[in-house]
Design a protein around this motif. Structure first.
Motif, PDB file in Angstrom:
ATOM      1  N   LEU A  37      93.373 -58.751  19.407  1.00 16.53           N
ATOM      2  CA  LEU A  37      93.789 -58.397  18.045  1.00 16.53           C
ATOM      3  C   LEU A  37      93.976 -56.886  17.913  1.00 16.53           C
ATOM      4  O   LEU A  37      94.960 -56.429  17.309  1.00 16.53           O
ATOM      5  CB  LEU A  37      92.754 -58.885  17.041  1.00 16.53           C
ATOM      6  N   LYS A  40      97.138 -55.899  19.650  1.00 16.92           N
ATOM      7  CA  LYS A  40      98.293 -56.362  18.873  1.00 16.92           C
ATOM      8  C   LYS A  40      98.537 -55.474  17.660  1.00 16.92           C
ATOM      9  O   LYS A  40      99.675 -55.067  17.393  1.00 16.92           O
ATOM     10  CB  LYS A  40      98.071 -57.808  18.431  1.00 16.92           C
ATOM     11  N   GLU A  41      97.472 -55.158  16.904  1.00 16.90           N
ATOM     12  CA  GLU A  41      97.611 -54.333  15.706  1.00 16.90           C
ATOM     13  C   GLU A  41      98.042 -52.909  16.070  1.00 16.90           C
ATOM     14  O   GLU A  41      98.818 -52.281  15.343  1.00 16.90           O
ATOM     15  CB  GLU A  41      96.281 -54.285  14.944  1.00 16.90           C
ATOM     16  N   THR A  42      97.550 -52.419  17.192  1.00 19.52           N
ATOM     17  CA  THR A  42      97.884 -51.064  17.621  1.00 19.52           C
ATOM     18  C   THR A  42      99.368 -50.927  17.939  1.00 19.52           C
ATOM     19  O   THR A  42     100.006 -49.921  17.605  1.00 19.52           O
ATOM     20  CB  THR A  42      97.060 -50.669  18.856  1.00 19.52           C
ATOM     21  N   GLN A  44     101.812 -53.179  17.047  1.00 16.06           N
ATOM     22  CA  GLN A  44     102.661 -53.960  16.136  1.00 16.06           C
ATOM     23  C   GLN A  44     103.817 -53.128  15.587  1.00 16.06           C
ATOM     24  O   GLN A  44     103.630 -52.040  15.042  1.00 16.06           O
ATOM     25  CB  GLN A  44     101.823 -54.480  14.962  1.00 16.06           C
ATOM     26  N   GLY A  45     105.042 -53.635  15.747  1.00 12.56           N
ATOM     27  CA  GLY A  45     106.214 -53.005  15.160  1.00 12.56           C
ATOM     28  C   GLY A  45     106.726 -51.780  15.894  1.00 12.56           C
ATOM     29  O   GLY A  45     107.661 -51.126  15.415  1.00 12.56           O
ATOM     30  N   GLU A  69     100.406 -54.565  28.616  1.00  3.70           N
ATOM     31  CA  GLU A  69     101.577 -54.230  27.798  1.00  3.70           C
ATOM     32  C   GLU A  69     102.337 -53.078  28.446  1.00  3.70           C
ATOM     33  O   GLU A  69     101.883 -52.452  29.401  1.00  3.70           O
ATOM     34  CB  GLU A  69     101.121 -53.841  26.386  1.00  3.70           C
ATOM     35  N   ARG A 142      99.720 -42.885  14.718  1.00  5.23           N
ATOM     36  CA  ARG A 142      99.001 -44.134  14.468  1.00  5.23           C
ATOM     37  C   ARG A 142      97.650 -44.070  15.172  1.00  5.23           C
ATOM     38  O   ARG A 142      97.561 -43.640  16.328  1.00  5.23           O
ATOM     39  CB  ARG A 142      99.792 -45.347  14.962  1.00  5.23           C
TER      40      ARG A 142
END
Length: 274
Positions: A37, A40-42, A44-45, A69, A142
């Motif tokens: 999670l 993924k959040e790190t 994302q987009g 990744e 971020r």
């Protein structure tokens, strides 16, 4: 490479003759779904590849998933024993770089849009480190952190509450902060005494337009005011204000700081003329 489970963490600690150090707040994330999670959040987009700085990777609970990744990972670790483990596990990967350093003292290179910061922040340095990151002249675009839940409450506190303080003002003025989720202490080994939270932070325009010296001066001003949080600001700084520090929204603090600077300059000019 296997993911870092509780069994593997214990095996690695045993085979390298290591143990978690309380002074550095070493707690290893053992919940694989949470690790996924956070990754993924790190990311994302975002368009990849990206350069990810990971604070306190420990034995690689998050590192392993990030390296699956399309990212270049720079792991900042203070513990020499853990550095040995990380190098043995990931040193052959061309997208992995190990930085043996205390992150509080580490000088980040010039930050560009392709750099992200992530980490399970040690509880004993989280407030200090967050302030340091907020005061950078060029903030990370971020940041995703696991922090003590008490720290999360302080960062996101509303005015007129006991958790609202100088760090709340600093972080809320410069960043948009979102709590991804609260997490129980049982997802770590060894389990800490308190619960944690995963936070997502992105800089506001205010973090990009103020110079680093002004950021430090502004934060020093706010901290001075909150050092006597029960006193009215008129007694603290000499401006005609009846509010207490905890009653002032983050966006109004810069206005107060600028007014105080202006009044001091006018007094200096006046004394020179007279």
């Amino acid at each position: 490479m296997e993911n870092v489970t509780l069994f593997q963490i214990k095996s690695l600690l045993s085979s390298y003759h290591l143990s978690p150090k309380k002074k550095w707040g070493q707690n290893f994330l053992i919940d694989q779904n949470l690790a996924k999670l956070i990754v993924k959040e790190t990311l994302q987009g975002l368009s990849l590849p990206k350069e990810v700085y990971e604070i306190g990777p420990g034995l690689g609970s998050l590192t392993e998933f990030f390296l699956q990744e399309d990212v270049f990972l720079k792991a900042i670790e203070i513990d020499r024993g853990f550095c040995k483990v990380l190098f043995d596990r990931y040193g052959a990967n061309p997208r992995f770089e190990l930085i043996e350093a205390n992150v509080v003292d580490y000088l980040f290179p010039q930050i560009k849009n392709d750099k992200i910061l992530v980490g399970n922040l040690p509880y004993n340095i989280s407030s200090l480190l967050l302030a340091k990151l907020a005061l950078l002249s060029e903030p990370f675009p971020r940041m995703v952190f696991t922090v003590q839940h008490e720290v999360a409450l302080r960062l996101m506190a509303k005015i007129k509450t006991k958790d609202f303080g100088a760090l709340s003002v600093l972080m809320q003025y410069f960043f948009n902060i979102r709590r991804i989720r609260k997490i129980p202490k049982e997802v770590f080994y060894p389990a800490p005494r308190v619960e944690s939270a995963i936070l997502f932070l992105e800089p506001k325009d205010t973090a990009l337009t103020m110079t680093e010296p002004d950021k430090y001066a502004f934060y020093a001003f706010v901290r001075k005011c909150f050092s006597q949080r029960r006193k009215k600001l008129a007694k603290n700084i000499g401006l005609s204000l009846e509010e207490r520090p905890e009653e002032i929204p983050p966006g109004d603090w810069v206005i107060l700081w600028k007014e105080l600077k202006k009044s001091r300059i006018e007094k200096k000019v006046g004394s020179c003329i007279n």
